[in-house]
Write a protein that holds these residues in place. Structure first.
Motif, short mmCIF file in Angstrom:
data_model
loop_
_atom_site.label_atom_id
_atom_site.label_comp_id
_atom_site.label_asym_id
_atom_site.label_seq_id
_atom_site.Cartn_x
_atom_site.Cartn_y
_atom_site.Cartn_z
N VAL A 3 49.25 23.76 96.31
CA VAL A 3 48.60 23.06 95.23
C VAL A 3 47.25 23.12 95.32
O VAL A 3 46.45 23.18 94.51
CB VAL A 3 49.25 21.40 94.40
N ALA A 4 46.77 22.42 96.68
CA ALA A 4 45.31 22.35 97.00
C ALA A 4 44.71 23.71 96.90
O ALA A 4 43.41 23.90 96.42
CB ALA A 4 45.19 21.51 98.20
N GLY A 5 45.41 24.76 97.55
CA GLY A 5 44.87 25.96 97.62
C GLY A 5 44.61 26.59 96.22
O GLY A 5 43.53 27.10 95.73
N ALA A 6 45.58 26.40 95.26
CA ALA A 6 45.66 26.75 94.01
C ALA A 6 44.43 26.24 93.18
O ALA A 6 43.64 26.74 92.52
CB ALA A 6 46.95 26.82 93.08
N LYS A 7 44.29 25.06 93.29
CA LYS A 7 43.28 24.29 92.65
C LYS A 7 41.90 24.63 93.20
O LYS A 7 40.79 25.00 92.26
CB LYS A 7 43.32 22.79 93.19
N ASP A 8 41.61 24.83 94.50
CA ASP A 8 40.41 25.32 94.90
C ASP A 8 39.93 26.72 94.36
O ASP A 8 38.88 26.85 94.09
CB ASP A 8 40.52 25.59 96.53
N LYS A 9 41.00 27.55 94.05
CA LYS A 9 40.79 28.97 93.62
C LYS A 9 40.91 29.14 92.23
O LYS A 9 40.42 30.10 91.61
CB LYS A 9 41.40 30.16 94.24
N GLY A 10 41.23 27.94 91.34
CA GLY A 10 41.21 27.85 90.05
C GLY A 10 42.59 28.90 89.46
O GLY A 10 42.37 29.39 88.48
N LEU A 11 43.53 28.69 90.29
CA LEU A 11 44.63 29.75 90.07
C LEU A 11 45.83 28.86 89.27
O LEU A 11 46.01 27.75 89.65
CB LEU A 11 45.17 30.26 91.38
N PRO A 12 46.57 29.51 88.32
CA PRO A 12 47.49 28.83 87.39
C PRO A 12 48.85 28.96 88.48
O PRO A 12 48.96 29.76 89.20
CB PRO A 12 47.83 29.54 86.38
N ILE A 13 49.73 28.16 88.28
CA ILE A 13 50.98 28.32 88.77
C ILE A 13 52.20 28.49 87.71
O ILE A 13 52.14 27.58 86.87
CB ILE A 13 51.44 27.17 89.74
N ARG A 14 53.11 29.43 87.87
CA ARG A 14 54.17 29.71 86.94
C ARG A 14 55.60 29.12 87.46
O ARG A 14 55.69 29.58 88.68
CB ARG A 14 54.42 31.14 86.54
N ILE A 15 55.79 28.25 86.70
CA ILE A 15 57.18 27.55 87.20
C ILE A 15 58.23 28.50 86.67
O ILE A 15 58.26 28.64 85.42
CB ILE A 15 57.56 26.16 86.58
N GLY A 16 59.32 29.40 87.27
CA GLY A 16 59.97 30.38 86.83
C GLY A 16 61.31 29.79 86.93
O GLY A 16 62.04 29.96 87.98
N VAL A 17 62.16 29.01 85.81
CA VAL A 17 63.34 28.60 85.98
C VAL A 17 64.35 29.70 85.62
O VAL A 17 64.22 30.59 84.44
CB VAL A 17 63.68 27.62 85.06
N ASN A 18 65.36 30.30 86.30
CA ASN A 18 66.25 30.95 86.02
C ASN A 18 67.61 30.73 86.30
O ASN A 18 67.90 30.09 87.13
CB ASN A 18 65.97 32.29 87.06
N ALA A 19 68.43 31.16 85.26
CA ALA A 19 69.93 30.61 85.21
C ALA A 19 70.70 30.84 86.35
O ALA A 19 71.35 30.30 86.86
CB ALA A 19 70.68 31.07 83.90
N GLY A 20 70.35 31.94 87.02
CA GLY A 20 71.01 32.40 88.14
C GLY A 20 70.61 31.89 89.53
O GLY A 20 71.44 31.94 90.39
N SER A 21 69.75 30.78 89.29
CA SER A 21 69.30 29.93 90.66
C SER A 21 68.91 28.52 90.60
O SER A 21 68.06 28.09 91.04
CB SER A 21 67.94 30.82 91.25
N LEU A 22 69.70 28.17 89.39
CA LEU A 22 69.59 26.77 89.53
C LEU A 22 70.17 25.63 90.58
O LEU A 22 70.85 25.98 91.18
CB LEU A 22 70.40 26.27 88.16
N ASP A 23 69.43 24.76 90.57
CA ASP A 23 69.93 23.55 91.73
C ASP A 23 71.30 23.21 91.34
O ASP A 23 71.81 23.06 90.41
CB ASP A 23 69.01 22.39 91.42
N LYS A 24 72.10 23.13 92.48
CA LYS A 24 73.50 22.72 92.44
C LYS A 24 73.81 21.39 91.79
O LYS A 24 74.79 21.21 91.29
CB LYS A 24 73.87 22.75 94.01
N LYS A 25 72.77 20.50 91.89
CA LYS A 25 73.07 19.23 91.36
C LYS A 25 73.10 19.31 89.73
O LYS A 25 73.75 18.79 88.92
CB LYS A 25 71.99 18.29 91.69
N LEU A 26 72.23 20.28 89.12
CA LEU A 26 72.10 20.41 87.78
C LEU A 26 73.44 21.33 87.28
O LEU A 26 74.01 20.86 86.36
CB LEU A 26 70.89 21.44 87.45
#
Length: 356
Positions: free
Chosen positions: A117-140
């Motif tokens: 996050v610090a690296g992305a902030k420093d360069k002004g980069l966005p982060i995409r959160i990519g949720v995919n049905a095929g790789s959901l957390d086991k708890k969910l």
């Protein structure tokens, strides 16, 4: 068409995403990122087709270090697609990418997330959160039984909380499944709760024969409801085909126009020419056109001009001859074997890019 949902604006390179800006079109390379020459060649082809943002898989450090060389040779913003390894994200940032696709909850220890996050902030980069049905957390999966829309949204919310906890808000989100109803409902639920811009698509849509249908239905429904700020059509095909279909969806909804839109009738007993072959030739000739133009290819000179009166240009065939028309008005009658040539001449005078 529903009103466009209000979302925040982020920038991927110089491309604005969200905030009511034009819906951008993106794709993902299908080359080995470590093969710089092949990857640059593919991106150049995508640029020519109208791709505005490109994502690249970064499976290891060699791929991460190749990003800088690729970046110097292309003109559109690059997003590094990272899974799990925070070090790859840091190297991608160092190499000059324009954004990251990484789920902070999958990185591991909190200090690793902070460094990314610090690296992305420093360069002004966005982060995409990519949720995919095929790789959901086991708890969910245990909680919901299978990848439900609610599970996808809860997953995204968890990743968002991590980033917001670090005062990072240059976030874009996707919630994808190969199932169209699941995907559509997940985006609907998310858009009611959050204002982050949305990357819309149907995951693993499949071969063009079925994938185009699934993508057009899923993406089309969402865009018609005002949901979505950037799109990717995911096909088991050359990535240029993804761009063509994406612009086709936007054009059909009246959201963006690019290149030639071909209107052609399904043919009937009144058709006396090889309309399928003629329409294919027209489409091929106009594939490099950038400027929006609507072209009708009709099989009947009786009803053709009337049925396609909204087209910029059109042709309609008869027995050995045909007509050329503009905005529904006949401008000349020509021999059948000259229909294509005469049509292209008219279009060349209108468009900046000459047909191939």
């Amino acid at each position: 068409m529903g009103a466009r949902k209000k979302t925040c604006t982020i920038y991927v390179g110089k491309v604005p995403v969200g905030g009511g800006h034009s819906i951008s079109v993106q794709s993902m390379t299908k080359t080995d990122t470590r093969d710089v020459k092949a990857t640059v060649k593919q991106i150049k082809g995508l640029e020519k087709a109208g791709c505005e943002i490109i994502r690249l898989a970064v499976p290891d450090m060699d791929a991460a270090k190749a990003l800088g060389k690729i970046k110097k040779s292309v003109n559109i913003p690059m997003i590094a697609d990272i899974h799990f390894d925070w070090r790859l994200a840091l190297e991608a940032i160092k190499q000059g990418v324009d954004g990251l696709r990484i789920n902070p909850g999958n990185i591991g220890a909190g200090w690793k997330v902070k460094e990314v996050v610090a690296g992305a902030k420093d360069k002004g980069l966005p982060i995409r959160i990519g949720v995919n049905a095929g790789s959901l957390d086991k708890k969910l999966l245990a909680k919901y039984g299978h990848p439900t829309p609610q599970a996808l949204v809860e997953s995204a919310a968890g990743h968002i909380n991590i980033l917001e906890g670090l005062k990072f808000r240059d976030i874009k989100v996707s919630l994808k499944a190969s199932n169209v109803p699941t995907t559509v409902e997940a985006y609907r639920l998310f858009s009611r709760k959050f204002k982050y811009p949305l990357h819309v698509g149907i995951s693993e849509a499949g071969l063009p024969s079925t994938g185009i249908i699934k993508s057009a239905v899923g993406i089309g429904i969402l865009l018609s409801e005002g949901i979505g700020d950037t799109i990717r059509v995911s096909l088991t095909a050359e990535p240029v085909e993804e761009i063509r279909v994406a612009y086709g969806i936007l054009s059909a909804l009246g959201l963006r126009k690019r290149g030639a839109e071909i209107i052609s009738c399904p043919t009937c007993g009144r058709c006396n020419i090889n309309l399928k072959g003629l329409a294919a030739k027209v489409e091929s000739k106009l594939k490099l056109i950038d400027k929006p133009v609507t072209v009708a290819v009709m099989g009947c000179i009786v009803n053709g001009p009337g049925e396609a009166r909204e087209a910029d240009f059109g042709i309609a065939g008869g027995k050995g001859r045909g007509i050329l028309f503009k905005k529904g008005k006949i401008i000349k009658t020509v021999k059948e074997d000259r229909l294509l040539e005469e049509l292209i001449k008219e279009i060349e005078g209108r468009c900046d890019s000459k047909p191939s």
